[in-house]
Design a protein around this motif. Structure first.
Motif, short mmCIF file in Angstrom:
data_model
loop_
_atom_site.label_atom_id
_atom_site.label_comp_id
_atom_site.label_asym_id
_atom_site.label_seq_id
_atom_site.Cartn_x
_atom_site.Cartn_y
_atom_site.Cartn_z
N ARG A 185 4.96 0.43 0.90
CA ARG A 185 5.91 -0.66 0.68
C ARG A 185 6.59 -0.53 -0.68
O ARG A 185 7.80 -0.71 -0.81
CB ARG A 185 5.17 -1.99 0.80
N ASP A 186 5.82 -0.18 -1.73
CA ASP A 186 6.38 -0.02 -3.06
C ASP A 186 7.38 1.14 -3.10
O ASP A 186 8.46 1.04 -3.72
CB ASP A 186 5.27 0.23 -4.08
N ASN A 187 7.05 2.24 -2.43
CA ASN A 187 7.96 3.40 -2.40
C ASN A 187 9.25 3.07 -1.66
O ASN A 187 10.35 3.47 -2.09
CB ASN A 187 7.27 4.59 -1.75
N LEU A 188 9.14 2.35 -0.54
CA LEU A 188 10.34 2.02 0.22
C LEU A 188 11.18 0.97 -0.49
O LEU A 188 12.41 0.94 -0.32
CB LEU A 188 9.95 1.51 1.62
N LEU A 248 4.04 -4.50 8.01
CA LEU A 248 2.78 -3.78 8.23
C LEU A 248 1.78 -4.05 7.11
O LEU A 248 0.57 -4.05 7.34
CB LEU A 248 3.06 -2.28 8.34
N GLN A 249 2.27 -4.28 5.89
CA GLN A 249 1.36 -4.63 4.79
C GLN A 249 0.69 -5.98 5.07
O GLN A 249 -0.51 -6.14 4.85
CB GLN A 249 2.14 -4.68 3.48
N ILE A 250 1.47 -6.93 5.56
CA ILE A 250 0.90 -8.25 5.91
C ILE A 250 -0.13 -8.10 7.03
O ILE A 250 -1.23 -8.67 6.97
CB ILE A 250 2.03 -9.21 6.33
N LEU A 251 0.20 -7.33 8.04
CA LEU A 251 -0.71 -7.13 9.16
C LEU A 251 -1.97 -6.38 8.72
O LEU A 251 -3.08 -6.66 9.21
CB LEU A 251 -0.02 -6.38 10.30
N ALA A 252 -1.83 -5.45 7.79
CA ALA A 252 -2.99 -4.72 7.28
C ALA A 252 -3.91 -5.66 6.52
O ALA A 252 -5.15 -5.58 6.64
CB ALA A 252 -2.56 -3.56 6.40
N ALA A 253 -3.33 -6.57 5.73
CA ALA A 253 -4.15 -7.55 5.01
C ALA A 253 -4.86 -8.48 5.99
O ALA A 253 -6.03 -8.85 5.80
CB ALA A 253 -3.28 -8.35 4.05
N GLN A 284 -0.52 1.08 3.01
CA GLN A 284 0.68 0.30 3.32
C GLN A 284 1.27 -0.33 2.07
O GLN A 284 2.50 -0.46 1.96
CB GLN A 284 0.33 -0.79 4.34
N THR A 285 0.42 -0.71 1.12
CA THR A 285 0.93 -1.26 -0.14
C THR A 285 1.71 -0.21 -0.92
O THR A 285 2.80 -0.48 -1.45
CB THR A 285 -0.23 -1.80 -0.98
#
Length: 477
Positions: free
Chosen positions: A404-407, A441-446, A400-401
């Motif tokens: 997120r960087d790609n998007l 989703l990155q926050i939720l994954a963390a 997800q990280t």
């Protein structure tokens, strides 16, 4: 008359031989097929401190002090301690004192009338110290005491089970709260950007550069973020009240909760690591397993206790005091009295009820054995699932990280293309939506990584000092 003591002695000897021949019930827990350990010793007594979250540590400490669930568990320990004292009382004689006063009227002595001059009234005063003691010849009272002591140990392990659950629930709610805080901060930043975009598109629409369609799309995206903010605010409020309740606060404080914390996306994304694998002493770490072990010991002893009820009981009684016909002479006259007796009672006609007591005790032990196997099974399932989650959630966070960087880069390019006139505004909106989703989703994954660590610590029996000598402490009290 000389045959009576001999008969009693023979009966007692026969009963003694019967007691010696009685098979003792095994107190060992059932054997289970366990997986081999794959990790060394882990320090999990205060596992929540490894997250470097002072607010979390303060909340857990508050909950372990004030939790109502924990207070109820402590009360059950005190009740079990009282049961030990009650069982130990049967090992001691019962001593009491009594005072009697009687006044009788009689006109005859046997079948003859009273001689002239004799008063028909008689008075008797008595003060005596009485004692009775059932000899623990077969050890049934000692067995009951040992069963109660193991019940006390089981209640202490049950208290530690509640302690581990309280710490885990506080941590789960706290990480849910800071993740919701991070989402809320992200959404508010996004809403600010959407407001700027709407203002810009409004100016461009008024200038005739874009049409109403592009303006309506920008306004719709702003409204969608505003709706998400309201939903996330509700989640924050619910997590705050849940933490206040878990911490054992008053209803007023639960209704208006205050939970200090330092929300930070960067800190949320920095998750600690723990050695993966099963520790060698996992079952010793799990207080719920040790609770059932002690319950099985207590149930086994109660089976033996139920068998001992078939044997005769020997009771000793005695009294020592004074007796007088006049109250003023009760302590000065020569009316010293004493008595001593011994009795032997053998159950005969109530064997059906005694057999039923044995059956009840056996069934209770079988139930506990099944619960023990089920609890051990659940313990290793929890450990397996938590280890798997600890590995997969970290992989999901890494993916997800990267996404997120790609998007983020894709959004910047789409915005540049739109401003240069190479692409429609719809492309920018789509890139914005995907970026916001990736950030969320990155926050939720963390958050999920942290929750997996909480579940792992709980599954491995973290949250209490399992090496502390709980049993000697309980036995000494």
């Amino acid at each position: 008359m000389t045959r009576i003591p001999r008969i009693i002695a023979i009966a007692a000897l026969a009963a003694l031989l019967t007691a010696c021949a009685t098979t003792k019930t095994s107190t060992a827990p059932p054997a289970v097929d366990l997986p081999a350990p794959t990790a060394g010793e882990l320090s999990l007594e205060r596992w929540w401190t490894s997250f470097d979250e002072p607010a979390l540590t303060a909340l857990v400490d508050e909950a372990l002090t004030n939790s109502l669930d924990l207070q109820a568990a402590i009360a059950r320990v005190e009740s079990a301690r009282a049961q030990v004292t009650l069982a130990q009382a049967d090992l001691l004689p019962i001593v009491s004192w009594g005072a009697d006063a009687q006044r009788n009227r009689s006109t005859r002595v046997g079948t003859n009338p009273l001689p002239p001059g004799f008063s028909p009234l008689t008075t008797d005063y008595r003060l005596a110290l009485n004692a009775s003691y059932e000899v623990d010849l077969w050890g049934k009272f000692r067995t009951s005491t040992r069963a109660a002591q193991n019940d006390l140990l089981a209640s202490e392990y049950a208290r530690e089970t509640v302690r581990t659950a309280v710490a885990a629930e506080v941590a789960r709610a706290y990480f849910g709260l800071i993740a919701a805080d991070a989402q809320l901060a992200l959404l508010r930043d996004t809403l600010s950007l959407r407001e700027q975009t709407v203002k810009l598109q409004t100016d461009r629409a008024q200038a005739g550069v874009i049409g109403e369609y592009d303006l309506a799309q920008a306004e719709a995206e702003r409204d969608a973020v505003a709706a998400d903010i309201a939903t996330t605010q509700r989640a924050v409020s619910q997590f705050e009240s849940a933490l206040a309740a878990l911490a054992g606060r008053s209803p007023r404080e639960v209704f208006a909760p205050s939970v200090p914390r330092e929300p930070s996306v960067a800190k949320l994304l920095a998750v600690p690591s723990v050695p993966a694998g099963l520790p060698s002493a996992m079952l010793e770490r799990r207080p719920d397993v040790r609770q059932l072990e002690k319950s099985i010991v207590a149930a086994s002893l109660r089976i033996d206790r139920a068998h001992l009820d078939f044997l005769p009981s020997v009771t000793l009684t005695g009294a020592l005091g004074t007796e007088s016909g006049a109250l003023r002479h009760l302590f000065t006259g020569p009316g010293f009295i004493w008595s001593a007796a011994a009795g032997l009672v053998q159950p005969l006609l109530i064997t059906r009820s005694l057999e039923a007591n044995v059956d009840i005790a056996v069934a209770r032990r079988e139930e506990l054995v099944a619960s023990y196997k089920q609890t051990v099974q659940a313990a290793f399932k929890d450990a397996h699932d938590a280890l798997a989650a600890n590995e997969t959630t970290r992989a999901a966070l890494a993916a997800q990280t990267t996404r997120r960087d790609n998007l983020q880069r894709a959004y910047e390019l789409s915005d540049l293309r739109y401003k240069s006139g190479y692409s429609p505004y719809l492309e920018v909106l789509d890139a914005q939506r995907q970026l916001l989703q990736a950030q969320t989703l990155q926050i939720l994954a963390a958050r999920d990584v942290r929750l997996a660590l909480v579940d792992l610590a709980k599954a491995l029996g973290g949250g209490w000092e399992y090496k502390t000598a709980v049993e000697p402490q309980a036995a000494a009290k």
